[in-house]
Design a protein around this motif. Structure first.
Motif, PDB file in Angstrom:
ATOM      1  N   LEU A  11      -8.967   1.291   3.352  1.00 38.29           N
ATOM      2  CA  LEU A  11      -9.590   2.604   3.196  1.00 38.29           C
ATOM      3  C   LEU A  11     -10.567   2.604   2.026  1.00 38.29           C
ATOM      4  N   ALA A  12     -10.173   1.965   0.922  1.00 35.54           N
ATOM      5  CA  ALA A  12     -11.051   1.899  -0.260  1.00 35.54           C
ATOM      6  C   ALA A  12     -12.346   1.173   0.072  1.00 35.54           C
ATOM      7  N   ARG A  13     -12.231   0.111   0.872  1.00 29.33           N
ATOM      8  CA  ARG A  13     -13.415  -0.684   1.209  1.00 29.33           C
ATOM      9  C   ARG A  13     -14.386   0.093   2.093  1.00 29.33           C
ATOM     10  N   ILE A  14     -13.878   0.730   3.160  1.00 31.69           N
ATOM     11  CA  ILE A  14     -14.794   1.428   4.065  1.00 31.69           C
ATOM     12  C   ILE A  14     -15.385   2.669   3.396  1.00 31.69           C
ATOM     13  N   PHE A  15     -14.635   3.298   2.473  1.00 29.56           N
ATOM     14  CA  PHE A  15     -15.176   4.457   1.756  1.00 29.56           C
ATOM     15  C   PHE A  15     -16.331   4.021   0.862  1.00 29.56           C
ATOM     16  N   ASN A  65      -1.601   8.099  -1.898  1.00 25.55           N
ATOM     17  CA  ASN A  65      -1.112   9.194  -1.060  1.00 25.55           C
ATOM     18  C   ASN A  65      -2.103   9.536   0.048  1.00 25.55           C
ATOM     19  N   ILE A  66      -3.392   9.442  -0.272  1.00 24.33           N
ATOM     20  CA  ILE A  66      -4.414   9.714   0.751  1.00 24.33           C
ATOM     21  C   ILE A  66      -4.315   8.664   1.860  1.00 24.33           C
ATOM     22  N   ALA A  67      -4.226   7.397   1.469  1.00 24.84           N
ATOM     23  CA  ALA A  67      -4.127   6.308   2.449  1.00 24.84           C
ATOM     24  C   ALA A  67      -2.873   6.451   3.293  1.00 24.84           C
ATOM     25  N   GLU A  68      -1.774   6.807   2.648  1.00 30.02           N
ATOM     26  CA  GLU A  68      -0.508   6.948   3.369  1.00 30.02           C
ATOM     27  C   GLU A  68      -0.565   8.086   4.371  1.00 30.02           C
ATOM     28  N   SER A  69      -1.216   9.191   3.993  1.00 27.56           N
ATOM     29  CA  SER A  69      -1.310  10.333   4.907  1.00 27.56           C
ATOM     30  C   SER A  69      -2.116   9.988   6.155  1.00 27.56           C
ATOM     31  N   SER A  75       0.798  -1.223   0.000  1.00 28.90           N
ATOM     32  CA  SER A  75       0.000   0.000   0.000  1.00 28.90           C
ATOM     33  C   SER A  75       0.831   1.273   0.000  1.00 28.90           C
ATOM     34  N   GLY A  76       2.089   1.181   0.400  1.00 31.76           N
ATOM     35  CA  GLY A  76       2.915   2.381   0.429  1.00 31.76           C
ATOM     36  C   GLY A  76       4.090   2.259   1.368  1.00 31.76           C
ATOM     37  N   GLU A  77       4.733   3.390   1.606  1.00 32.00           N
ATOM     38  CA  GLU A  77       5.914   3.444   2.472  1.00 32.00           C
ATOM     39  C   GLU A  77       5.613   4.338   3.666  1.00 32.00           C
ATOM     40  N   TYR A  78       5.991   3.904   4.852  1.00 32.26           N
ATOM     41  CA  TYR A  78       5.661   4.625   6.072  1.00 32.26           C
ATOM     42  C   TYR A  78       6.910   4.843   6.929  1.00 32.26           C
ATOM     43  N   LYS A  79       6.956   5.983   7.571  1.00 40.31           N
ATOM     44  CA  LYS A  79       7.991   6.232   8.560  1.00 40.31           C
ATOM     45  C   LYS A  79       7.453   5.762   9.901  1.00 40.31           C
ATOM     46  N   VAL A  80       8.177   4.881  10.559  1.00 37.91           N
ATOM     47  CA  VAL A  80       7.733   4.330  11.839  1.00 37.91           C
ATOM     48  C   VAL A  80       8.432   5.088  12.961  1.00 37.91           C
ATOM     49  N   SER A  81       7.650   5.701  13.832  1.00 39.61           N
ATOM     50  CA  SER A  81       8.198   6.487  14.934  1.00 39.61           C
ATOM     51  C   SER A  81       8.244   5.667  16.222  1.00 39.61           C
ATOM     52  N   LYS A  83     -12.317  12.871   6.455  1.00 37.40           N
ATOM     53  CA  LYS A  83     -10.975  13.365   6.119  1.00 37.40           C
ATOM     54  C   LYS A  83     -10.681  13.164   4.639  1.00 37.40           C
ATOM     55  N   VAL A  84     -11.076  12.017   4.104  1.00 41.89           N
ATOM     56  CA  VAL A  84     -10.869  11.749   2.675  1.00 41.89           C
ATOM     57  C   VAL A  84     -11.679  12.731   1.834  1.00 41.89           C
ATOM     58  N   ILE A  85     -12.947  12.915   2.179  1.00 35.47           N
ATOM     59  CA  ILE A  85     -13.813  13.824   1.428  1.00 35.47           C
ATOM     60  C   ILE A  85     -13.280  15.253   1.497  1.00 35.47           C
ATOM     61  N   GLY A  86     -12.860  15.661   2.686  1.00 36.53           N
ATOM     62  CA  GLY A  86     -12.300  17.001   2.845  1.00 36.53           C
ATOM     63  C   GLY A  86     -11.047  17.202   2.009  1.00 36.53           C
ATOM     64  N   TYR A  87     -10.207  16.165   1.974  1.00 38.97           N
ATOM     65  CA  TYR A  87      -8.972  16.236   1.192  1.00 38.97           C
ATOM     66  C   TYR A  87      -9.290  16.353  -0.297  1.00 38.97           C
TER      67      TYR A  87
END
Length: 200
Positions: free
Chosen positions: A131-135, A119-123, A6-12, A102-106
């Motif tokens: 995210l696609a399924r619940i939307f 990019n939306i999912a990653e943010s 799904s993407g790349e994430y920074k893990v804190s 948040k998705v709709i607002g974006y």
């Protein structure tokens, strides 16, 4: 850094990442400040609920601290208790973040730009498929369909204000007028030029 399909994430610090069965992943610790971490695996019926969690989660950090500090006395029993405590912490009844708003607002604010669903999912630090399924479940259309509708509706409003087809296409997020015209006709049943002529 953690990367999956799904993407790349920074893990804190204090965060955890999920690796689901059959999923291709890659992770790499910071070279100067390497991780100190704990692996926990779940199988069977209890593991099914993990599919609904985001890719990056922030569980109760004290649990990991207790796991790392276990000594030899009753280690299996204590480890079992802490693991189930972690499970309860992840799935206890919490107010679910309003991801859909948040998705709709974006989309509503950035539709004219180069929007990528990934990019939306990653943010939001969410799995793209989740995210696609619940939307789709809540809105009745996919995120891509919602974006297209938003762009075409805005483009139509611009045409009605007197903008040219080329101007309306660029301002509503289309890179060229031909793609905009094709999508416009498929959605509204008439071409943008027909709309402009009717408005004169």
């Amino acid at each position: 850094m953690f990367k999956n399909e799904s993407g790349e994430y920074k893990v804190s610090e204090g965060e955890a990442f999920l690796i689901r069965p059959g999923e291709v992943t890659y992770y790499e610790a910071d070279k100067e400040k390497p991780w100190s971490y704990v692996w926990i695996g779940f199988t069977g019926a209890l593991a099914e609920k993990f599919h609904g969690l985001p890719d990056i989660i922030r569980p109760d950090g004290s649990i990991f601290g207790e796991i790392k500090s276990l000594n030899s006395a009753m280690i299996e029993e204590r480890l079992c208790a802490l693991t189930f405590r972690l499970y309860c912490n992840l799935f206890e009844d919490k107010t679910e973040p309003d991801y859909i708003s948040k998705v709709i607002g974006y989309i509503n604010s950035e539709y004219a730009g180069d929007i990528k669903i990934n990019n939306i999912a990653e943010s939001l630090k969410l799995n793209r498929k989740y995210l696609a399924r619940i939307f789709k479940e809540r809105c009745g259309v996919s995120m891509k369909e919602y974006l297209i509708r938003k762009r075409l509706t805005e483009g139509k409003a611009l045409l009605e204000k007197g903008y040219t087809v080329t101007e309306a296409s660029l301002l509503s997020g289309y890179s060229d007028a031909f793609a905009f015209s094709k999508a416009f006709k498929a959605f509204f049943g008439k071409s943008p030029k027909t709309l402009k002529k009717a408005g004169k």
